[in-house]
Scaffold this motif. Sequence first.
Motif, mmCIF file in Angstrom:
data_model
loop_
_atom_site.group_PDB
_atom_site.id
_atom_site.type_symbol
_atom_site.label_atom_id
_atom_site.label_comp_id
_atom_site.label_asym_id
_atom_site.label_seq_id
_atom_site.Cartn_x
_atom_site.Cartn_y
_atom_site.Cartn_z
ATOM 1 N N ASN A 182 46.333 39.504 38.307
ATOM 2 C CA ASN A 182 45.803 38.794 39.464
ATOM 3 C C ASN A 182 45.040 39.801 40.334
ATOM 4 O OD1 ASN A 182 45.342 37.378 41.822
ATOM 5 N ND2 ASN A 182 47.476 36.804 42.151
ATOM 6 N N PRO A 183 43.727 39.635 40.489
ATOM 7 C CA PRO A 183 42.941 40.596 41.265
ATOM 8 C C PRO A 183 43.032 40.392 42.783
ATOM 9 C CG PRO A 183 41.515 38.943 40.308
ATOM 10 C CD PRO A 183 42.889 38.661 39.802
ATOM 11 N N ALA A 231 37.569 43.489 42.445
ATOM 12 C CA ALA A 231 38.339 42.242 42.478
ATOM 13 C C ALA A 231 37.408 41.046 42.266
ATOM 14 C CB ALA A 231 39.086 42.118 43.804
ATOM 15 N N CYS A 232 36.208 41.118 42.831
ATOM 16 C CA CYS A 232 35.204 40.062 42.643
ATOM 17 C C CYS A 232 34.921 39.859 41.166
ATOM 18 C CB CYS A 232 33.923 40.441 43.401
ATOM 19 S SG CYS A 232 32.441 39.560 42.887
ATOM 20 N N MET A 242 35.755 35.119 43.769
ATOM 21 C CA MET A 242 34.582 35.909 43.436
ATOM 22 C C MET A 242 33.644 36.022 44.643
ATOM 23 S SD MET A 242 31.419 35.083 40.869
ATOM 24 C CE MET A 242 30.859 33.849 42.009
ATOM 25 N N VAL A 243 33.366 34.892 45.285
ATOM 26 C CA VAL A 243 32.447 34.898 46.430
ATOM 27 C C VAL A 243 33.056 35.660 47.602
ATOM 28 C CG1 VAL A 243 31.310 33.439 48.160
ATOM 29 C CG2 VAL A 243 31.239 32.800 45.748
ATOM 30 N N ALA A 244 34.333 35.446 47.875
ATOM 31 C CA ALA A 244 34.974 36.121 49.010
ATOM 32 C C ALA A 244 35.001 37.625 48.805
ATOM 33 C CB ALA A 244 36.390 35.580 49.226
ATOM 34 N N PHE A 245 35.547 38.090 47.698
ATOM 35 C CA PHE A 245 35.674 39.532 47.496
ATOM 36 C C PHE A 245 34.319 40.207 47.307
ATOM 37 C CE2 PHE A 245 40.092 38.382 45.925
ATOM 38 C CZ PHE A 245 40.688 38.742 47.118
ATOM 39 N N GLY A 246 33.409 39.555 46.607
ATOM 40 C CA GLY A 246 32.076 40.123 46.449
ATOM 41 C C GLY A 246 31.347 40.219 47.778
#
Length: 192
Positions: free
Chosen positions: A16-17, A61-62, A74-78
Amino acid sequence: MVEEVKKIVLEDLTANPAPLGLLGFGLTTVLLNIHNAGFYPMNSMILAMGVAYGGIAQIMACWMEYKKGNTFGMVAFGSYGLFWWSFVLLLILPKLGLAAAPDPAALASYLFMWGLFTLVMFIGTLKHSRGLQVVFISLAGLFFLLTAAELTGNPTLTLVAGYEGIFTGLSAVYVGLATVINETYKRDVLLV
């Protein structure tokens, strides 16, 4: 002739990233906002955290969230990983003579757009845990407080934002560590 249909189920064994991304965001946010609260000046420790743990760890993590098919993660961490890189660049490009420092109106616009983005992302957290909701709504509040501080030049607003940012960062650290602990024990030890 009867054809036999077989169903194959693949188990996702990847880690889990989310804890990595939450901790990269949270610890960096706490350290920056200890500065905003007036405890120490802006320094290389904050910039290094912004590039490495706030930036690179969240971008990693993204990518892992992308591989898992989690668009929200993906959107949040990126986005927030690249926020940290852009924030560091805003500070160092003028020092290197490569660009002018943003004036208060420009910096307020930058912070406001991040606040607006975060507020919309908060809507996505309504399908997630209460802990994640706290992280996103407090982060939106932080961006809007910092926007107001830039527009007014009021140091008290920056101080208030600092304490609010410490809370925001610690809430992300809590959710990240609680997720690690819960997954390690394979049960809900801590509320998320």
